[in-house]
Design a protein around this motif. Structure first.
Motif, PDB file in Angstrom:
ATOM      1  N   UNK A 178       0.838  -1.203   0.000  1.00  0.00           N
ATOM      2  CA  UNK A 178       0.000   0.000   0.000  1.00  0.00           C
ATOM      3  C   UNK A 178       0.873   1.254   0.000  1.00  0.00           C
ATOM      4  N   UNK A 179       1.905   1.252   0.838  1.00  0.00           N
ATOM      5  CA  UNK A 179       2.779   2.430   0.931  1.00  0.00           C
ATOM      6  C   UNK A 179       3.484   2.707  -0.393  1.00  0.00           C
ATOM      7  N   UNK A 180       4.155   1.691  -0.950  1.00  0.00           N
ATOM      8  CA  UNK A 180       4.897   1.907  -2.206  1.00  0.00           C
ATOM      9  C   UNK A 180       3.950   2.271  -3.344  1.00  0.00           C
ATOM     10  N   UNK A 181       2.822   1.575  -3.445  1.00  0.00           N
ATOM     11  CA  UNK A 181       1.891   1.854  -4.542  1.00  0.00           C
ATOM     12  C   UNK A 181       1.357   3.271  -4.491  1.00  0.00           C
ATOM     13  N   UNK A 182       0.897   3.695  -3.307  1.00  0.00           N
ATOM     14  CA  UNK A 182       0.332   5.037  -3.175  1.00  0.00           C
ATOM     15  C   UNK A 182       1.417   6.102  -3.347  1.00  0.00           C
ATOM     16  N   UNK A 183       2.586   5.878  -2.744  1.00  0.00           N
ATOM     17  CA  UNK A 183       3.652   6.884  -2.807  1.00  0.00           C
ATOM     18  C   UNK A 183       4.162   7.063  -4.236  1.00  0.00           C
ATOM     19  N   UNK A 184       4.364   5.970  -4.953  1.00  0.00           N
ATOM     20  CA  UNK A 184       4.869   6.077  -6.331  1.00  0.00           C
ATOM     21  C   UNK A 184       3.812   6.680  -7.253  1.00  0.00           C
ATOM     22  N   UNK A 185       2.548   6.353  -7.026  1.00  0.00           N
ATOM     23  CA  UNK A 185       1.493   6.982  -7.825  1.00  0.00           C
ATOM     24  C   UNK A 185       1.429   8.475  -7.553  1.00  0.00           C
ATOM     25  N   UNK A 186       1.649   8.879  -6.307  1.00  0.00           N
ATOM     26  CA  UNK A 186       1.580  10.297  -5.958  1.00  0.00           C
ATOM     27  C   UNK A 186       2.664  11.105  -6.658  1.00  0.00           C
ATOM     28  N   UNK A 187       3.792  10.479  -6.971  1.00  0.00           N
ATOM     29  CA  UNK A 187       4.848  11.186  -7.701  1.00  0.00           C
ATOM     30  C   UNK A 187       4.539  11.321  -9.181  1.00  0.00           C
ATOM     31  N   UNK A 188       3.506  10.611  -9.659  1.00  0.00           N
ATOM     32  CA  UNK A 188       3.194  10.628 -11.079  1.00  0.00           C
ATOM     33  C   UNK A 188       4.036   9.652 -11.886  1.00  0.00           C
ATOM     34  N   UNK A 189       4.715   8.723 -11.211  1.00  0.00           N
ATOM     35  CA  UNK A 189       5.568   7.764 -11.918  1.00  0.00           C
ATOM     36  C   UNK A 189       4.716   6.820 -12.750  1.00  0.00           C
ATOM     37  N   UNK A 190       5.103   6.645 -14.006  1.00  0.00           N
ATOM     38  CA  UNK A 190       4.408   5.681 -14.861  1.00  0.00           C
ATOM     39  C   UNK A 190       4.569   4.273 -14.280  1.00  0.00           C
ATOM     40  N   UNK A 191       3.468   3.524 -14.268  1.00  0.00           N
ATOM     41  CA  UNK A 191       3.453   2.147 -13.760  1.00  0.00           C
ATOM     42  C   UNK A 191       3.833   2.098 -12.280  1.00  0.00           C
ATOM     43  N   UNK A 192       3.685   3.228 -11.579  1.00  0.00           N
ATOM     44  CA  UNK A 192       4.064   3.278 -10.174  1.00  0.00           C
ATOM     45  C   UNK A 192       3.227   2.354  -9.305  1.00  0.00           C
ATOM     46  N   UNK A 193       1.922   2.206  -9.629  1.00  0.00           N
ATOM     47  CA  UNK A 193       1.055   1.351  -8.824  1.00  0.00           C
ATOM     48  C   UNK A 193       1.508  -0.098  -8.887  1.00  0.00           C
ATOM     49  N   UNK A 194       1.719  -0.608 -10.095  1.00  0.00           N
ATOM     50  CA  UNK A 194       2.085  -2.015 -10.218  1.00  0.00           C
ATOM     51  C   UNK A 194       3.477  -2.276  -9.648  1.00  0.00           C
ATOM     52  N   UNK A 195       4.406  -1.348  -9.857  1.00  0.00           N
ATOM     53  CA  UNK A 195       5.749  -1.511  -9.297  1.00  0.00           C
ATOM     54  C   UNK A 195       5.682  -1.518  -7.772  1.00  0.00           C
ATOM     55  N   UNK A 196       4.892  -0.607  -7.192  1.00  0.00           N
ATOM     56  CA  UNK A 196       4.784  -0.528  -5.744  1.00  0.00           C
ATOM     57  C   UNK A 196       4.143  -1.762  -5.137  1.00  0.00           C
ATOM     58  N   UNK A 197       3.053  -2.232  -5.753  1.00  0.00           N
ATOM     59  CA  UNK A 197       2.360  -3.407  -5.214  1.00  0.00           C
ATOM     60  C   UNK A 197       3.241  -4.650  -5.315  1.00  0.00           C
ATOM     61  N   UNK A 198       3.879  -4.840  -6.482  1.00  0.00           N
ATOM     62  CA  UNK A 198       4.758  -6.006  -6.640  1.00  0.00           C
ATOM     63  C   UNK A 198       5.918  -5.940  -5.648  1.00  0.00           C
ATOM     64  N   UNK A 199       6.481  -4.756  -5.472  1.00  0.00           N
ATOM     65  CA  UNK A 199       7.582  -4.595  -4.514  1.00  0.00           C
ATOM     66  C   UNK A 199       7.158  -4.985  -3.110  1.00  0.00           C
ATOM     67  N   UNK A 200       5.989  -4.517  -2.700  1.00  0.00           N
ATOM     68  CA  UNK A 200       5.512  -4.854  -1.363  1.00  0.00           C
ATOM     69  C   UNK A 200       5.213  -6.327  -1.198  1.00  0.00           C
ATOM     70  N   UNK A 201       4.587  -6.931  -2.208  1.00  0.00           N
ATOM     71  CA  UNK A 201       4.165  -8.327  -2.082  1.00  0.00           C
ATOM     72  C   UNK A 201       5.338  -9.300  -2.083  1.00  0.00           C
ATOM     73  N   UNK A 202       6.461  -8.930  -2.719  1.00  0.00           N
ATOM     74  CA  UNK A 202       7.614  -9.839  -2.721  1.00  0.00           C
ATOM     75  C   UNK A 202       8.649  -9.428  -1.675  1.00  0.00           C
ATOM     76  N   UNK A 203       8.237  -8.567  -0.747  1.00  0.00           N
ATOM     77  CA  UNK A 203       9.162  -8.146   0.299  1.00  0.00           C
ATOM     78  C   UNK A 203       9.443  -9.253   1.306  1.00  0.00           C
ATOM     79  N   UNK A 204       8.663 -10.352   1.250  1.00  0.00           N
ATOM     80  CA  UNK A 204       8.945 -11.462   2.158  1.00  0.00           C
ATOM     81  C   UNK A 204      10.232 -12.182   1.760  1.00  0.00           C
ATOM     82  N   UNK A 205      10.730 -11.937   0.527  1.00  0.00           N
ATOM     83  CA  UNK A 205      12.039 -12.454   0.131  1.00  0.00           C
ATOM     84  C   UNK A 205      13.058 -11.404   0.551  1.00  0.00           C
ATOM     85  N   UNK A 206      13.915 -11.713   1.506  1.00  0.00           N
ATOM     86  CA  UNK A 206      14.798 -10.683   2.072  1.00  0.00           C
ATOM     87  C   UNK A 206      15.606  -9.941   1.011  1.00  0.00           C
TER      88      UNK A 206
END
Length: 363
Positions: free
Chosen positions: A218-246
């Motif tokens: 939620x944090x990465x998706x919302x924050x990257x979208x707020x910057x206007x970054x293209x594909x920021x939502x998908x990058x943020x969500x994927x980053x958060x969901x795979x954060x269980x891999x150290x």
């Protein structure tokens, strides 16, 4: 039953379990997900039951709310995520060409590669491979989204998983009691102790880490979208969901987001720095706030062991293997530590025999 017979019995049981996973891996996904949901939400059901709510009613309320959240997420997020993924795939050839034009002059300053610059055939070959890879990924994404089998699988997940989760969550305590009653009397206390250690590891890692991943997504998706970054939502969500891999999730997300920011915002270093700062803040949030409070430091799962378990599970059983990799890693980790403790106390290691407290030392 002798030790040899016990070893043979448990070896046969282990082989049968592995064969069961291999043969039925294609249909296990909704059941594994249902079991994971039930395990994740069992503490909530216990708390509702403790305040006087019937277990069945508590289960129905929890699963109902869970389903509403999942369906709302699917309706609101999935179309946007799919659109961004397809857009990212379509833009990959342009990113490749930009990288080529940007890095080739820099490399040429240190290495004399005129042949590479003049070799149009090599450039065409690389471009062709990149184009084919992008087309393949695009076709795969469209098949995943629009294929008939995918629709059937999605319906199956949406129908069977909640049903499995409901019955398992409702009967969780009963199932635990039944399994507890099947334990061999001679080793029941030791098995319960090991099971408690495994549950502590799973509760700390699976429940805690899942919450961490959700918060970070939620944090990465919302924050990257707020910057206007293209594909920021998908990058943020994927980053958060795979954060269980150290470290892997943070590295992939940082490289992807900063890379897109370089193409989109160049030469605006402020916006590029803002995108990078989002991941710095995210790592501070994860390392100093979320993980210590939600996961803890005594889960007993080393990052290398987690990565090995995920790769091994995915290689052996596909996506189902990835889902069960962490629980299996926790089980193997606890049993391995127990085996090492037994070895260190055994004559095989050279440990002295236990001292009888009633005996007296000889003069």
């Amino acid at each position: 039953m002798t030790l040899k017979q016990q070893v043979r019995f448990w070896a046969i049981a282990l082989v049968a379990f592995i064969l069961f996973l291999v043969l039925l891996s294609n249909i296990l996904l909704p059941f594994v997900l249902g079991m994971a949901v039930a395990y994740f939400l069992d503490p909530v059901a216990d708390r509702m039951e403790a305040v006087g709510i019937n277990r069945t009613a508590a289960t129905a309320i929890i699963i109902g709310l869970f389903l509403v959240l999942v369906i709302l997420s699917i309706i609101l997020l999935v179309p946007v995520i799919i659109d961004q993924i397809l857009g990212l795939l379509n833009n990959l050839p342009g990113y490749y060409q930009s990288l080529h034009d940007f890095f080739l002059p820099i490399i040429d300053r240190f290495i004399d590669i005129p042949a590479l610059q003049e070799n149009d055939e090599l450039k065409k070959t690389i471009a062709q491979y990149v184009g084919e890879a992008v087309k393949g990924l695009g076709s795969l994404s469209k098949n995943i989204v629009g294929g008939g089998l995918a629709v059937v699988n999605m319906i199956t997940l949406l129908v069977i998983t909640p049903v499995v989760a409901f019955y398992l969550l409702r009967d969780w305590d009963y199932i635990v009691d039944r399994i507890n009653g099947w334990l061999p009397h001679k080793n029941a206390l030791q098995i319960r102790k090991l099971a408690g250690q495994i549950d502590d590891v799973l509760a700390g890692f699976v429940r805690g880490q899942s919450t961490v991943c959700l918060v970070l997504a939620i944090y990465y998706g919302v924050a990257l979208m707020a910057t206007g970054l293209e594909f920021g939502l998908v990058i943020g969500i994927v980053t958060g969901l795979i954060s269980f891999i150290p470290f892997v999730g943070a590295i992939i997300g940082f490289v992807a987001s900063v890379g897109v920011a370089l193409f989109q915002f160049w030469p605006d270093f402020v916006m590029i720095g803002v995108v990078g700062a989002i991941f710095v803040v995210g790592q501070i949030l994860e390392g100093y706030v979320l993980t210590p409070n939600l996961v803890g430091e005594k889960v007993g799962l080393h990052p290398v062991w987690v990565m090995f378990g995920l790769l091994a599970g995915g290689s052996l059983f596909g996506f189902v293997g990835v889902l069960i990799a962490i629980p299996m890693a926790a089980v193997v980790g606890v049993l391995s530590r127990f085996a090492i403790e037994q070895y260190l106390q055994s004559p095989l290691y050279g440990a002295p025999p236990p001292v009888d407290p009633d005996s007296t030392p000889e003069d």
